[in-house]
Each structure stands twice: as structure tokens, then as C-alpha cells.
Design an enzyme around this catalytic site. Structure first.
Site, PDB file in Angstrom:
ATOM      1  N   GLY A  25       0.849  -1.184   0.000  1.00  0.00           N
ATOM      2  CA  GLY A  25       0.000   0.000   0.000  1.00  0.00           C
ATOM      3  C   GLY A  25       0.885   1.233   0.000  1.00  0.00           C
ATOM      4  N   SER A  26       0.286   2.371   0.192  1.00  0.00           N
ATOM      5  CA  SER A  26       1.044   3.615   0.112  1.00  0.00           C
ATOM      6  C   SER A  26       2.168   3.678   1.143  1.00  0.00           C
ATOM      7  CB  SER A  26       0.102   4.810   0.289  1.00  0.00           C
ATOM      8  OG  SER A  26      -0.634   4.692   1.505  1.00  0.00           O
ATOM      9  N   GLU A  28       4.034   1.448   2.228  1.00  0.00           N
ATOM     10  CA  GLU A  28       5.133   0.519   1.957  1.00  0.00           C
ATOM     11  C   GLU A  28       6.004   0.952   0.780  1.00  0.00           C
ATOM     12  OE1 GLU A  28       2.646  -0.630   4.595  1.00  0.00           O
ATOM     13  OE2 GLU A  28       1.855  -0.643   2.532  1.00  0.00           O
ATOM     14  N   GLU A  47      -3.573 -10.235   1.532  1.00  0.00           N
ATOM     15  CA  GLU A  47      -2.494 -10.490   2.485  1.00  0.00           C
ATOM     16  C   GLU A  47      -2.542 -11.901   3.067  1.00  0.00           C
ATOM     17  OE1 GLU A  47      -3.108  -6.038   2.408  1.00  0.00           O
ATOM     18  OE2 GLU A  47      -4.407  -7.813   2.476  1.00  0.00           O
ATOM     19  N   HIS A  70       0.488  -4.195   4.428  1.00  0.00           N
ATOM     20  CA  HIS A  70       0.077  -2.799   4.400  1.00  0.00           C
ATOM     21  C   HIS A  70      -0.545  -2.390   5.728  1.00  0.00           C
ATOM     22  CE1 HIS A  70      -1.331   1.049   3.199  1.00  0.00           C
ATOM     23  NE2 HIS A  70      -2.597   0.710   3.021  1.00  0.00           N
ATOM     24  N   HIS A 280      -7.719 -31.783  19.446  1.00  0.00           N
ATOM     25  CA  HIS A 280      -8.711 -31.047  18.657  1.00  0.00           C
ATOM     26  C   HIS A 280     -10.107 -31.314  19.219  1.00  0.00           C
ATOM     27  CE1 HIS A 280     -10.497 -30.056  14.405  1.00  0.00           C
ATOM     28  NE2 HIS A 280     -10.783 -29.155  15.318  1.00  0.00           N
ATOM     29  N   GLY A 398      -4.873 -25.247  11.321  1.00  0.00           N
ATOM     30  CA  GLY A 398      -6.225 -25.450  10.818  1.00  0.00           C
ATOM     31  C   GLY A 398      -6.862 -24.214  10.229  1.00  0.00           C
TER      32      GLY A 398
END
Length: 524
Positions: A25-26, A28, A47, A70, A280, A398
Site C-alpha cells: 500500500g502507500s 510501503e 495479504e 500494508h 482437537h 487449521g
């Protein structure tokens, strides 16, 4: 004088972190400016997919990898995928752009408020430099913390820092190295050897850290040398032992009482490279059967500390394996492999076992499989014959959305071995944008989408929990061939076994997707 950006780029280059997975984004852009030609920027469209690709890449290369996110929003998008990277011990170095320093306090747009706290407790370390001069040192700490902790780290950097000129002291990080030794003492090894030799009927449990540490073949040698019945630890994210080996007893179930039942008759349970245990489904009962003792060997001090039972040795499992190979051999049959049973069939669609048998028969023996189809676990282990390290990758926590992106990352990390992603139709939607990256970078990977129109594992859990009438378990109406074509990946749909085998036997230089209609199954 040099800029923080230039020193950071040189440091990353010296450390070998020249592949960057990102969605910028800006905030970065100032970091990415003037990026040396030796760097490769792999663009993902979300992402979550970016982190999944980086996770697969780090697992297959065994090295840290840089991820560019970002600000707070992009970091938030990445957190679901980050849970898998945490439990696979992937050394990801997450960087995120921050607003300029003068605006953070007033919470200007795209400010990452209290940035160091955002990714905790998932990451092993997170920070934000106190000033521009501290940027190179902070970046080095993020890299070294990831290496030492074997866990992702997170660094937020105000974007006006990158172009700031800083004094020569900052360049001292360029020559830094950080090493770690974790060899067990002779006293520890002697104690462990006595535990094993005194046991009348010991059992071996191997975790994903065995494969991640390059110890697959040595673990097999140990099991054969001591004639130990061998289980995979519950919910494995890597293959730690050949699943059709004579000594293999499969994967341990993920319930307390179920594990205790599986260990009946054994007086020692030796666990190498795994937590004890990652349960689990809640199946209460005793941790172990009466008369059984447990000894855990792990390089993860946190896993040793939080275990509810047994004795633990925090040490390099590889050194322990070599020491135990020095014990007298136990009597046992010569190693061989158990044949696969005939695959189950279904009347209205291909049974997943038929799909997996087709993969087994048509793909090279050293194929790497990235699997994210939880409702077909039982079918998978019945039909596959995996004999090589680095053959199996599964979302370690998971978190859905791992399969498609990780397949791309694994293939990019090691183009020398074939890669097949085996993904359920429910899981595929969480990381679907990875198809675009696969197409743009011509990644040689085969995606096999198992389409049953359902969240199969969720339906199974509904029965387990006595809640069969819950909504949201059906997902009809999806055509992944059309979706793949829109992203630029050639795709086909098959319904017949012969057609599937023919498609799988056809080589492809780039990505391809095969959609297979399958019958509903359960994880067990």
C-alpha cells in the site's frame, strides 16, 4: 552517511532475504523504492494469500522469508494465515508500513495504532523502531528473532524513516551473524538411553519438526534400528514417517481418550519433534494408559513447558536420534511397505479414495503435496504412499486459506520437485487469489479441487457435537474452472476416473487446475 533504506536493503541481501512476498500500500512504497535488481517481489492479491505463499516457501527452503504487509489493515488481513505459520514454526519476517511519525499520535489515516501490540500474541517478537537510526538494527532483530525462535516476527516502520540519512554506526548490522547451539549434554543422553533400553514395549511418536529439520531419513533409521511402532503426532502439518511403512501405525487421533487408547500396551511413549499433544475434538479421558510413561524431546522450550504430562528434554532432536542409533538394535523384521487397500467407491461421484489412488499411481514418487481437505483425511492416509521427506504440507493450525497459496510458495521455493495442491472446495475460496500469482509467475503447480458442495469437516463436527440442524454447511453452485480461467489458470472439470487419470498423467509447464466432483466423506 547512508539512508535507512539502503542499509536495510544491503542487510537483507547479505542475509539471503531477496524474495519478498507482498501486497503493498502507500505506506510501503518508500521501502520498495530503489530495490536492488537481485530482489524478487512476488505480488499476491490479498495479504492472507501472501502469508500463505511465504509460509510454504519458508517451509520448503528452511530459511527466513520477508513479507511486506500494508499497515494495520493489511496486517489484520494476514492474521488468519499467520496462525498456520506460527504452528509450522515458519521463520517469516513480517514488515508493515506505518504512517509518518508526526501523524501517528493523532491517528491519521493508515496509522497503525500501538503497532507492536497488533500481532501479539501470535508472533514471537514485534516492534517499531524508536527512531530512523534504529531501523536497520530493528530489522536485523526481526530476522534473527525469527531464526532463533523459529516463529514469525513483525516490524512496523514509519515510512518517512526509509529515506532518512543516518550515521555510520547503523551499518554495523551488515556483518552480524547470530547462531544457536542446542546439543544435549552427555548426562541428558545417558538418561534418555536408559529410559529407552529399560522399556519393554516402547512406542515412537514423530512430529512435524522432524521433517522440517531435515531428519526424515534418520527418524526412519531410528524406528527400524529399534523396531519401534511409530505414529505421527496428531494433526500433522508435515510427513514425519513413511505412511505405508511396516512400522507405521498411522496418525494419532486428536482426542485425549483416543490417544490413551492407541497407546495401550506401551510402557514408554517417546515423542520426538512434536508438542504433547495438540488435541482437537474434546474426548475426555486419561492422558495415557496405566503403566505408560512419556518422554518428549523438542527444540521448542515453550512446547516442553506447556505439556500437561511426561518428562521433557529441550534439545535438538537430531542429536538425540544419532545418540539413540548407537544403542543395540532390537529384533524386528526387515523393513518393508504395506500395500494400499482397494479404494472405496461411491455411486454418484468419485470417492476421494479413488482420487488419491489416481494421484499415487500417476505422480512421481517425490511429489510434494499441499493438502487442505480436512473431511478426506482418512481417505488420504489409506490411499497415499509417501516415502520421502518434504512430501506433505498441511495448515498447521487449521486456518483455512493455506492450501492454494502454500502450493504456490512451495513450488517457487523448490522448482525441482513436482507440487500438487489437494484442496477442498470450501477451503479453496479462502485463498483463491493465489491462482493469479500462480498464473503471472508461471508457477509449475497442479491444483486438484475436490468439489462436494459442502463444508465436510463442519458437517462431521455437527454430528460429533450433536448439532445436526445448524445452517451454513452447504456451499453449492461453484465452478472453479470458470474462476481459474478468470485468473489465467488453465482448468478442466472431470467426473470419471479414467478422465481424471488421463488429466493427471499429462504434464504441464505452468499452473493448471483440475476440478473433481467427489462424494461426501468424514475425517475418520
Amino acid at each position: 552517511m547512508s539512508t535507512a533504506r539502503r542499509i536495510a536493503h544491503e542487510f537483507l541481501e547479505r542475509q539471503g532475504l531477496t524474495t519478498i512476498f507482498g501486497n503493498p500500500g502507500s505506506n510501503e512504497l518508500p521501502f520498495l523504492a530503489e530495490l536492488p535488481g537481485s530482489f524478487r517481489y512476488v505480488l499476491g492479491l490479498h495479504e492472507g494469500a501472501v502469508v500463505g505463499m511465504a509460509d510454504g516457501y519458508a517451509q520448503v527452503t528452511g530459511r527466513p522469508v520477508l513479507v511486506n504487509l500494508h499497515a494495520a489493515a493489511g496486517s489484520g488481513n494476514a492474521m488468519g494465515a499467520l496462525t498456520n505459520a506460527v504452528y509450522s514454526a515458519s521463520p517469516l519476517v513480517l514488515t508493515a508500513g506505518q504512517q509518518v511519525r508526526s501523524v501517528i499520535g493523532m491517528e491519521g489515516m493508515l496509522s497503525n495504532v500501538d503497532a507492536a501490540q497488533l500481532m501479539r500474541p501470535l508472533v514471537g517478537w514485534s516492534g517499531e523502531p524508536a527512531c530512523a537510526a534504529d531501523v536497520p538494527r530493528s530489522l536485523a532483530q526481526a530476522v534473527f528473532e525469527a531464526q532463533l525462535r523459529k516463529r514469525p516476527t513483525y516490524l512496523s516502520v514509519p515510512y518517512d524513516d526509509w529515506g532518512t540519512e543516518i550515521d555510520a554506526n547503523a551499518a554495523a548490522v551488515l556483518d552480524r551473524e547470530v547462531r544457536r547451539g542446542a546439543a544435549p549434554s552427555e548426562q541428558d543422553l545417558d538418561w534418555l538411553a536408559k529410559q529407552v533400553t529399560a522399556a519393554k514395549n516402547p512406542a515412537l511418536v514423530l512430529g512435524g519438526d522432524i521433517d522440517a529439520g531435515g531428519l526424515f531419513d534418520r527418524a526412519v533409521a531410528l524406528a527400524e534400528h529399534l523396531a519401534l511402532p511409530t505414529w505421527g503426532a496428531p494433526s500433522p502439518f508435515r510427513l514425519s514417517f513413511p505412511n505405508r511403512h511396516r512400522l507405521s501405525r498411522g496418525v494419532l487421533p486428536a482426542g485425549i481418550a483416543d490417544i490413551s487408547k492407541a497407546m495401550e500396551g506401551h510402557d514408554l511413549v517417546l515423542v520426538l519433534g512434536a508438542p504433547v499433544f495438540r488435541y482437537h475434538q474434546h474426548v475426555p479421558g486419561p492422558y495415557l494408559p496405566e503403566g505408560a510413561r512419556l518422554v518428549q524431546v523438542t527444540g521448542d522450550a515453550e512446547a516442553a513447558a506447556r505439556a500437561p504430562m511426561g518428562q521433557a528434554l529441550v534439545a535438538d532432536p537430531g542429536a538425540v536420534i544419532e545418540a539413540l542409533l548407537g544403542l543395540p538394535a532390537r529384533d524386528g523384521a526387515e523393513p518393508d511397505f504395506v500395500p494400499n487397500p482397494e479404494p472405496a467407491v461411491s455411486g454418484d461421484a468419485l470417492h476421494p479414495e479413488q482420487v488419491f489412488a489416481a494421484l499415487r499411481d500417476t505422480q512421481p514418487a517425490d511429489t510434494r503435496y499441499v493438502v487442505e481437505s480436512t473431511s478426506t483425511n482418512a481417505a488420504w492416509w489409506r490411499q497415499m504412499d509417501l516415502r520421502h521427506g518434504g512430501s506433505y504440507f498441511f495448515p498447521a493450525s487449521g486456518g483455512l486459506g493455506f492450501g492454494l497459496p502454500a502450493s504456490v510458495g512451495v513450488a517457487m521455493g523448490d522448482p525441482g520437485r513436482p507440487v500438487v495442491g489437494v484442496i477442498g472446495d470450501g477451503s479453496a475460496n479462502y485463498g483463491i487469489t493465489a491462482l493469479w500469482t500462480a498464473a503471472q509467475y508461471r508457477v509449475p503447480v497442479t491444483f486438484v479441487i475436490l468439489r462436494n458442495g459442502s463444508y465436510g469437516a463442519l458437517r462431521w463436527f455437527a454430528g460429533l457435537l450433536g448439532t445436526p440442524d445448524v445452517p451454513g454447511t452447504e456451499i453449492p453452485g461453484m465452478d472453479f474452472t470458470s474462476i481459474a480461467a478468470g485468473y489465467g489458470v488453465p482448468a478442466t472439470s472431470v467426473r470419471e476416473l479414467g478422465e481424471l487419470r488421463a488429466q493427471l498423467a499429462t504434464a504441464s509447464a505452468g499452473p493448471r487446475l483440475i476440478q473433481v466432483d467427489t462424494a461426501l466423506t468424514t475425517p475418520e
